[in-house]
Scaffold this active site. Structure first.
Site, short mmCIF file in Angstrom:
data_model
loop_
_atom_site.label_atom_id
_atom_site.label_comp_id
_atom_site.label_asym_id
_atom_site.label_seq_id
_atom_site.Cartn_x
_atom_site.Cartn_y
_atom_site.Cartn_z
N GLY A 295 -0.75 7.17 2.68
CA GLY A 295 -0.04 7.88 3.74
C GLY A 295 0.66 6.95 4.71
O GLY A 295 1.84 7.13 5.03
N SER B 242 -7.41 10.55 11.95
CA SER B 242 -6.87 9.46 11.14
C SER B 242 -5.67 9.88 10.30
O SER B 242 -4.78 9.07 10.06
CB SER B 242 -7.95 8.84 10.25
OG SER B 242 -8.46 9.80 9.37
N GLU C 75 -15.56 18.17 6.67
CA GLU C 75 -16.03 18.65 7.96
C GLU C 75 -15.48 20.04 8.27
O GLU C 75 -16.06 20.81 9.02
CB GLU C 75 -15.54 17.66 9.03
CG GLU C 75 -15.98 17.97 10.43
CD GLU C 75 -15.80 16.75 11.33
OE1 GLU C 75 -16.17 15.65 10.92
OE2 GLU C 75 -15.29 16.92 12.44
N GLU D 101 -6.02 2.78 7.97
CA GLU D 101 -7.43 2.42 8.02
C GLU D 101 -7.65 0.91 7.96
O GLU D 101 -8.65 0.42 8.49
CB GLU D 101 -8.20 3.11 6.89
CG GLU D 101 -9.72 3.03 7.10
CD GLU D 101 -10.52 3.75 6.02
OE1 GLU D 101 -9.96 4.61 5.32
OE2 GLU D 101 -11.72 3.45 5.90
N HIS E 167 -20.05 9.71 6.98
CA HIS E 167 -19.71 11.14 7.03
C HIS E 167 -21.00 11.90 6.76
O HIS E 167 -21.71 11.60 5.81
CB HIS E 167 -18.66 11.46 5.97
CG HIS E 167 -17.99 12.78 6.20
ND1 HIS E 167 -18.65 13.98 6.07
CD2 HIS E 167 -16.72 13.10 6.59
CE1 HIS E 167 -17.80 14.96 6.35
NE2 HIS E 167 -16.63 14.46 6.67
N GLY F 212 0.83 -1.20 0.00
CA GLY F 212 0.00 0.00 0.00
C GLY F 212 0.87 1.25 0.00
O GLY F 212 1.78 1.38 0.83
N PHE G 258 -12.59 21.30 14.73
CA PHE G 258 -13.09 20.08 14.10
C PHE G 258 -14.10 19.41 15.01
O PHE G 258 -14.08 19.61 16.23
CB PHE G 258 -11.93 19.12 13.78
CG PHE G 258 -11.85 18.78 12.31
CD1 PHE G 258 -11.43 19.72 11.39
CD2 PHE G 258 -12.23 17.52 11.86
CE1 PHE G 258 -11.38 19.41 10.04
CE2 PHE G 258 -12.17 17.21 10.50
CZ PHE G 258 -11.75 18.14 9.59
N LEU H 61 -17.01 13.73 -1.09
CA LEU H 61 -16.86 14.27 0.26
C LEU H 61 -16.82 15.81 0.30
O LEU H 61 -16.06 16.43 -0.42
CB LEU H 61 -15.56 13.72 0.87
CG LEU H 61 -15.14 14.26 2.23
CD1 LEU H 61 -16.12 13.81 3.29
CD2 LEU H 61 -13.74 13.76 2.57
N ARG I 4 -14.73 7.41 15.03
CA ARG I 4 -13.50 8.18 14.87
C ARG I 4 -13.81 9.67 14.84
O ARG I 4 -14.79 10.10 14.22
CB ARG I 4 -12.82 7.80 13.55
CG ARG I 4 -11.63 8.65 13.21
CD ARG I 4 -10.95 8.18 11.95
NE ARG I 4 -11.71 8.48 10.74
CZ ARG I 4 -11.60 9.62 10.06
NH1 ARG I 4 -10.81 10.58 10.49
NH2 ARG I 4 -12.30 9.82 8.96
N ALA J 27 -7.63 11.99 -0.96
CA ALA J 27 -8.94 12.63 -0.93
C ALA J 27 -9.31 13.20 0.43
O ALA J 27 -10.34 13.86 0.57
CB ALA J 27 -10.01 11.64 -1.36
N SER K 57 -3.33 6.94 -4.24
CA SER K 57 -3.91 6.30 -3.06
C SER K 57 -4.95 7.20 -2.43
O SER K 57 -4.91 8.42 -2.59
CB SER K 57 -2.82 6.01 -2.03
OG SER K 57 -1.74 5.35 -2.65
N SER L 299 2.21 -1.31 -4.50
CA SER L 299 0.93 -0.63 -4.48
C SER L 299 0.16 -0.97 -5.74
O SER L 299 0.73 -1.07 -6.81
CB SER L 299 1.14 0.87 -4.39
OG SER L 299 -0.09 1.54 -4.53
#
Lengths: 126, 591, 240
Positions: B13, B394, B244, B378, B231, B10, B115, B241, B389, B46, B42, B35
């Protein structure tokens, strides 16, 4: 296994954007002609006959047409140049960057000032 | 092929952070990064809002700890949370030193924003593209390390495990269709979540739970899988998305009557427009906000956008300049995908599946029950998020535990010499070659992954949504198991080897099916309501610490139904209390 | 509503040459080009291959040529095309199958410019200071998503694949402009060469097609100013 299409010679005909770019690059052609004419003029100053012949050449209609084209071309080139300039030489004053519109306007007003100055200096007869 | 000391699966991050940490731990160490997409594709890319760490003088580790533990409804591993909050700041500083373009205050210090569920402003951000900037910073930094050997577009299909010890991975080279058994002393799974198991989600197409399923098939528990975060603000239709941070910056949610409905659901009283307050109203946690949407929907107070029930996000009072500085991406997304200008119009939004709190069970050092196998990000359940969460925890998790995993794996690789069983690896390789050959043997005429996938995401949406019931879950579980049966007959239409994306999506579906079974089973067995897991059945609508202050662990059984066990939670630092927000939260804190 | 979509297919295991295939696809106001491709893959022909993931214009996977212009499939909409759509792989890259191109060709250039912060270790436990004005100087160039559209737009890259290209130069420039960076001297040798900034003739199309407003053409041409300066400095140093 893979393929890679070669870029054809006519790539710049593909769409409007590339054609405009080629037009910008082509502005150099009438300008080169103008430059050569002017150089020939300087060279002809060595003798009166040559200078009169040069004046005759400059008065020919097709030469005038090309020189008019050169004028238009230089304006078009200036237009594109002025638009690109703020992106190449961004100016920042403190926290804010000077908007491109302002820089373009400043360049045009500079150009107009120079034209006006020339008209005033040499254009008495006009 | 050579043998690696640390092999990371992977390139998001967590994977990149782990690879860099391993490379820094041993500058001459042999590290592989596999990956299934180029790393900069990845899904970390986003993430929008930001990354949390105690930063301001008026903040404290204890406060970040308390917010996280309460936010997770006391199902977080408290020792892990304690470690996390203490490491968070240093990791964000490290990102800064690697060039991450964090947003700044006028004096040049890093800016922090509000947040949801966080008591104090502690979220670092890079406009509203924090994940994008972090991912690219990490990817570009990884290029400095010549000992990280990248295998881009290598799709890992299985782990090579020998007698409880990792031996490497089996990977499909996408460009050729060739299978490779790649040996490694340690493997770090950093494969991301499984949001694509649901129909309506904020996730990229690649988020299909691959790593979770692989570890699970080898006997590692999937823990806390019932906790799936919705979300509250996804765009209708696509699920794209809307961060937030748009509420952190002062955006408010209204129903079709223009009423700020959150005050009816224990998050009030209403905070004045343009004066957001931490842990009130729109800055409540995500589970509560998504649940409030569902309640509004039941009461018929939601609006409609192209056939979707929606509520509205109002950003107009923030003004054009502020929006373009702080939320430029949101303005762009709203314009492109719902043709709305947030400067003058309300953005229609609805909840969408966003994040899987659960995952591959690891200990506090990111190690799994297989020796030499680690998991982070994740795809892992290190125990940070509990039952819900908090936004911006994260992204920091990727860094804190990514680094830890990289260091731990490299140390383990250098102090142990696992028994490498070549015969067993070769055997696994042959099995998979056989399997892929069967899948692509003939142009499909029977069952395709497309049909099965549609039925899967629909049943997950129906039975395993924001609110769940016994009968709905039973039906979904039966359906998922039926789909697993049907998968045995699946055929891939594309018979070629190079770039067979049809085959890849077919294999991803198989991963999805295993993960889905774990999610539904854990949801069914947790007969209480906690955090993101809410039951409507009688006697299950409240939290029940007596019976369920425990992690669920689902175990894979080949040829049989998955099984579930329960595991104690570390509550050594903070005893479970009432989880409240708004004025109620203020009161219970005062007590 | 239905639209004709033509895709330039390439299946090297079956046909030696690429060929065009036409599909009829239903669409509405919200159907993206990527959405149409996914419809084709799921409903009409599962062998059509293309990259995609985030479908929100941030991962950079889904670059294709749509009617001859480089576009992100997820941010381009079927409704924008009154006539048929012709979808091809990104221009100027090697095509390996259908819409799949060899992105390594871009990554090699990216790696060549050292796109990371080069700085003496500062205080290990404190962030650098960087004012919003210092951030604003490079921020735009940091928004590159590595989608490769600018390479497909650049005829100079088409003519000379060794040209480092707009995207990679924009990222080199991004670090050169970063107030925390001290690595400019290490990056300039790559940019100073003919295959560096000087291959650019400021066609400017790269910036037009950039889905993130990065303006790589500006970066490259600002890079020319820097390159001229750095070469002059070198000349004088070398002479002295």
């Amino acid at each position: 296994m893979a393929y890679k299409p070669n870029l054809q010679r006519t790539w710049w005909l593909q769409h409007r954007f590339f054609r405009a770019y080629m037009l910008r690059e082509a502005t150099v052609l009438p300008l080169v002609f103008l430059l050569c004419s002017l150089l020939a003029g300087v060279y002809s100053l060595t003798s009166a006959d040559a200078f009169i012949a040069w004046q005759g050449f400059m008065a020919k209609p097709w030469v005038i047409v090309i020189h008019t084209l050169a004028l238009l071309a230089s304006f078009y080139h200036a237009l594109t140049f002025f638009q690109l300039f703020p992106r190449v030489m961004p100016i920042r004053l403190g926290d804010k960057s000077v908007p491109a519109v302002v820089m373009i306007a400043a360049q045009w007003s500079g150009t107009l000032t120079v034209i006006a100055l020339f008209l005033w200096l040499f254009g008495g007869g006009l | 092929m050579q043998q690696f000391e640390v092999l990371v699966v992977g390139g998001g991050g967590a994977g990149l952070r782990a690879a860099i940490a391993a490379a820094e731990t041993a500058p001459e160490g042999r590290i592989a990064l596999l990956s299934k997409v180029y790393p900069m594709r990845s899904h970390t890319v986003a993430a929008e809002g930001g990354a949390a760490a105690v930063t301001r003088a008026d903040d404290s580790y204890a406060a970040h700890f308390a917010d996280t533990v309460a936010g997770g409804d006391w199902l977080a591993e408290q020792g892990v949370v304690d470690y996390f909050v203490k490491q968070a700041y240093q990791e964000l500083v490290q990102m800064e030193h690697w060039g991450c373009p964090w947003s700044r205050q006028a004096n040049g210090d890093v800016q922090v924003r509000r947040f949801g569920g966080m008591k104090t402003e502690r979220t670092w951000f890079a406009a509203d593209k924090t994940g994008f900037h972090m991912l690219h910073t990490l990817f570009q930094t990884s290029l400095k390390h010549s000992n990280i050997q990248r295998f881009d577009e290598f799709f890992v299909v299985d782990l090579l495990v020998n007698d409880g010890e990792i031996n490497g991975v089996l990977a499909l080279e996408i460009s050729t269709g060739e299978l490779h058994a790649i040996q490694a002393k340690t493997v770090i799974m950093a494969t991301g979540g499984a949001g694509r198991v649901f129909r309506f989600n904020t996730n990229g197409g690649i988020v299909t739970g691959d790593g979770m399923a692989m570890a699970y098939r080898h006997g590692v528990a999937l823990r806390d899988m019932e906790f799936v975060q919705y979300h509250p603000t996804g765009l209708p239709g696509s699920g794209i998305l809307i961060t937030e941070a748009s509420r952190g910056e002062g955006g408010v949610l209204v129903n079709k009557d223009g009423y700020r409905y959150l005050q009816d659901y224990g998050l009030g009283p209403e905070t004045p427009l343009g004066k957001p307050e931490n842990k009130y109203m729109e800055l409540g946690p995500r589970d509560k906000l998504s649940q409030a949407f569902w309640q509004e929907q039941q009461r018929g107070r939601t609006g409609n956008y192209n056939g979707s029930d929606v509520v509205y996000l109002d950003l107009r009072h923030l003004g054009k300049d502020y929006l373009y500085e702080r939320l430029p991406f949101i303005c762009d997304l709203a314009k492109s995908y719902v043709n709305i200008d947030p400067v003058t119009q309300l953005i229609p939004i609805r909840p969408a599946v966003h994040y899987t709190m659960g995952g591959i069970e690891t200990n506090a050092q990111t190690a799994t029950s297989i020796r030499g196998l680690y998991a982070v990000g994740e795809c892992a359940s290190v125990g940070l998020h509990g039952a819900n969460r908090l936004g911006s925890n994260s992204l920091t998790e990727l860094l804190v535990f990514g680094r830890l995993a990289g260091e731990e794996a490299m140390r383990h690789a250098r102090t142990s010499a696992p028994e490498m069983d070549q015969t067993k690896s070769a055997q696994t390789l042959r099995q998979w070659q056989q399997k892929l050959q069967t899948l692509t043997a003939s142009k499909a005429s029977g069952v395709t992954w497309v049909q099965l996938k549609r039925e899967l995401v629909q049943t997950m949406e129906d039975g395993c949504g924001i609110y769940r019931t016994e009968s709905g879950l039973q039906a979904s579980l039966a359906k998922v198991r039926q789909l697993k049966q049907q998968y045995q007959q699946v055929q891939v239409g594309d018979t070629s080897r190079a770039y067979n994306t049809d085959l890849l999506q077919c294999l991803e579906l198989e991963f999805c099916l295993d993960v889905a079974e774990a999610i539904v089973l854990a949801s069914l067995e947790r007969r209480e309501s906690r955090g993101a897991h809410q039951r409507l059945d009688e006697g299950m609508t409240a939290r029940n610490d007596q019976d369920f202050l425990r992690h669920s662990q689902v175990f894979f059984q080949s040829q049989a139904d998955a099984t579930l066990t329960w595991q104690a939670v570390d509550t050594s630092l903070s005893t479970p209390g009432e989880r409240a927000y708004g004025a109620q939260g203020q009161q219970s804190e005062a007590r | 509503m239905h639209k004709e979509i033509q895709i330039k297919r390439y299946l090297p295991e079956e046909h030696a040459e690429p060929f065009w295939q036409t599909f009829r696809v239903p669409y509405d106001e919200t159907t993206s080009v990527l959405g149409a491709l996914n419809y084709i893959k799921e409903e009409l022909d599962s062998t059509v291959s293309f990259r995609w993931s985030c479908r929100m214009a941030i991962c950079g996977s889904c670059g294709y040529m749509v009617n001859g212009i480089p576009k992100l499939g997820c941010k381009d909409f079927v409704r924008n095309y009154p006539a048929a759509l012709r979808i091809e792989p990104l221009a100027h890259f090697t095509v390996e199958r259908d819409l799949m191109v060899a992105m390594d060709e871009f990554l090699q250039h990216l790696e060549a410019v050292k796109p990371y912060l080069i700085a003496e270790p500062s205080e290990p436990h404190k962030p650098h200071r960087q004012t919003p004005a210092q951030l604003a100087k490079y921020k735009q160039f940091a928004n590159c998503i590595n989608c490769g559209l600018c390479y497909a737009a650049c005829p100079q890259f088409g003519l000379n694949p060794e040209f480092v290209g707009p995207g990679a130069i924009a990222l080199a420039h991004r670090y050169n402009l970063d107030s925390r960076d001290q690595g400019k001297a290490k990056r300039m040798p790559v940019l100073n060469t003919h295959d560096g900034v000087w291959s650019c003739t400021f066609v400017g199309f790269c910036s037009d097609v950039c889905p993130k407003g990065v303006d790589p053409a500006a970066a490259v041409n600002q890079g020319k100013v820097e390159s001229a300066k750095s070469m002059l400095i070198q000349m004088f140093r070398g002479g002295a």
